[in-house]
Scaffold this motif. Structure first.
Motif, short mmCIF file in Angstrom:
data_model
loop_
_atom_site.label_atom_id
_atom_site.label_comp_id
_atom_site.label_asym_id
_atom_site.label_seq_id
_atom_site.Cartn_x
_atom_site.Cartn_y
_atom_site.Cartn_z
N ASN A 150 -17.34 3.03 -9.19
CA ASN A 150 -17.57 4.42 -9.60
C ASN A 150 -16.57 4.87 -10.66
O ASN A 150 -16.16 6.03 -10.69
CB ASN A 150 -17.49 5.36 -8.39
N GLU A 151 -16.15 3.91 -11.52
CA GLU A 151 -15.25 4.17 -12.63
C GLU A 151 -13.89 4.72 -12.19
O GLU A 151 -13.15 5.28 -12.98
CB GLU A 151 -15.89 5.14 -13.63
N LYS A 152 -13.56 4.53 -10.90
CA LYS A 152 -12.26 4.96 -10.40
C LYS A 152 -11.35 3.75 -10.28
O LYS A 152 -11.81 2.65 -9.96
CB LYS A 152 -12.40 5.64 -9.03
N PRO A 153 -10.05 3.92 -10.53
CA PRO A 153 -9.13 2.79 -10.39
C PRO A 153 -9.16 2.22 -8.98
O PRO A 153 -9.15 2.97 -7.99
CB PRO A 153 -7.76 3.40 -10.71
N GLN A 154 -9.22 0.91 -8.86
CA GLN A 154 -9.24 0.26 -7.56
C GLN A 154 -7.84 0.31 -6.95
O GLN A 154 -6.86 -0.04 -7.60
CB GLN A 154 -9.70 -1.19 -7.70
N LYS A 155 -7.75 0.77 -5.71
CA LYS A 155 -6.47 0.85 -5.02
C LYS A 155 -6.25 -0.40 -4.19
O LYS A 155 -7.15 -0.88 -3.50
CB LYS A 155 -6.44 2.09 -4.11
N LEU A 156 -5.03 -0.93 -4.26
CA LEU A 156 -4.70 -2.19 -3.61
C LEU A 156 -3.45 -2.05 -2.75
O LEU A 156 -2.54 -1.28 -3.08
CB LEU A 156 -4.42 -3.26 -4.68
N PRO A 157 -3.38 -2.81 -1.64
CA PRO A 157 -2.13 -2.87 -0.88
C PRO A 157 -1.00 -3.37 -1.78
O PRO A 157 -1.23 -4.17 -2.70
CB PRO A 157 -2.44 -3.88 0.23
N ILE A 158 0.20 -2.92 -1.50
CA ILE A 158 1.38 -3.28 -2.31
C ILE A 158 2.29 -4.19 -1.48
O ILE A 158 2.59 -3.89 -0.33
CB ILE A 158 2.17 -2.03 -2.73
N LEU A 159 2.74 -5.28 -2.09
CA LEU A 159 3.72 -6.16 -1.47
C LEU A 159 4.99 -6.17 -2.32
O LEU A 159 4.95 -6.52 -3.50
CB LEU A 159 3.18 -7.59 -1.35
N VAL A 160 6.11 -5.80 -1.73
CA VAL A 160 7.41 -5.93 -2.38
C VAL A 160 8.04 -7.21 -1.86
O VAL A 160 8.25 -7.37 -0.65
CB VAL A 160 8.31 -4.72 -2.08
N TYR A 161 8.33 -8.14 -2.78
CA TYR A 161 8.69 -9.50 -2.41
C TYR A 161 10.08 -9.88 -2.92
O TYR A 161 10.45 -9.52 -4.04
CB TYR A 161 7.66 -10.48 -2.98
N TYR A 162 10.81 -10.64 -2.07
CA TYR A 162 12.15 -11.11 -2.41
C TYR A 162 12.17 -12.64 -2.36
O TYR A 162 11.91 -13.24 -1.32
CB TYR A 162 13.18 -10.54 -1.44
N HIS A 163 12.49 -13.26 -3.49
CA HIS A 163 12.48 -14.72 -3.57
C HIS A 163 13.66 -15.33 -2.82
O HIS A 163 14.67 -14.68 -2.55
CB HIS A 163 12.50 -15.18 -5.04
#
Length: 303
Positions: A44-57
């Motif tokens: 519907n022309e709206k930005p797709q929202k995604l889960p966020i992962l903050v990662y530490y190597h």
């Protein structure tokens, strides 16, 4: 991960289709990050929202990079499988940067991500991928090896200190966490713990640590360590490898979290016949791909 070549970001990884770019969180002292974004679907022309992962190597606090080949391969594979937006923090390394400051770098990286939430303030406009596609109701934290140790310490801080915008950490996973101590656990040898690489690295890089190898930062079971009930996440997964010398510490950590009164869910994944960080250094192996799929399923469990 010593000697692993630098890999530049690209707008479309040829194997996974994942886009990546590097950003600067802070100029002085320098903290950077690499963002990974999967192929997006137009709805519907709206930005797709995604889960966020903050990662530490990982890398024993002194080597490794968010920009390395191993981490790039691992995270692009995970991001494509889980359909998440990953932010891999390029924290400063010891011994040039003291270990406690490394934890501060990684906390600052998490706060920078949280600042992009709807209530996070003016910083929300700085990074379009996070502002447009991040779902701040589904923020996770994770790390491998020393990065898993960092994730643990960040989670303990998140249990006490609020994140910007009221952001909450919904889930966290630790793969092959770097924990050690002066007393043996499980079937660890009764002597020689101080000769183990995990002991030598910690005491060399952080010789002034209060309580040394029994600092709660590296030994969460030490006498006087804060209760693990204070972990600031809703769900926790810990992965261990059958041949990894750190295996018993990871299993003990799961038991200790469950016994602490932690209110969230706790899961453990044990992969027999594999060694430390196998899913990163040999990510193309079937066992590594199976673990990555398991981690992706965990991250999407609450979606």
């Amino acid at each position: 991960m010593s000697g692993t070549p630098y890999v530049p970001p690209c707008l479309e990884d040829p194997k996974t289709g994942v886009a990546s770019k590097d950003i600067t969180i802070r100029e002085d002292p320098l903290i950077r990050a690499r963002l990974h974004l999967p192929k997006l679907e137009t709805v519907n022309e709206k930005p797709q929202k995604l889960p966020i992962l903050v990662y530490y190597h990982g890398g024993g606090f002194c080597i490794g990079s968010a920009f390395s080949l191993f981490e790039y391969q691992h995270l692009t594979t995970l991001v494509a499988e889980a359909k998440i937006l990953a932010v891999s923090i390029e924290y400063r390394l010891a011994p040039e940067c003291p270990i406690p400051a490394i934890y501060d770098d990684c906390w600052e990286g998490l706060q920078w991500v949280a600042s992009h939430s709807a209530d996070g303030g003016a910083a929300a406009a700085k990074e379009p991928w996070l502002a447009d596609h991040g779902d701040f109701q589904r923020v996770s934290v994770a790390g491998d090896s020393a990065g898993a140790n960092i994730a643990h310490n960040v989670l303990m801080r998140a249990g006490c200190d609020p994140l910007l915008g009221g952001t909450k950490i919904s889930a966290a996973y630790l793969t092959h966490p770097y924990f050690w101590g002066s007393e043996p656990i499980g079937s660890e040898p009764k002597t020689g713990l101080d000769k183990a690489l995990s002991h030598v690295i910690w005491t060399f890089l952080y010789p002034t640590a209060k309580d040394g190898i029994d600092s709660p930062m590296v030994n969460p079971f030490a006498a006087g360590a804060p209760s693990l009930a204070g972990l600031g996440c809703g769900r926790l997964l810990v992965s261990v490898a059958g041949k990894d010398r750190l295996r018993h510490r990871g299993l003990k950590y799961c038991e200790a979290v469950k016994e602490s009164g932690f209110k969230g869910e706790v899961e453990v994944v044990e992969v027999e016949g594999e060694d430390h960080a196998f899913h990163i250094v040999t990510f193309e192996k079937e066992s590594a791909q199976v673990l990555i799929k398991r981690l992706a399923a965990f991250l999407n469990k609450s979606c």
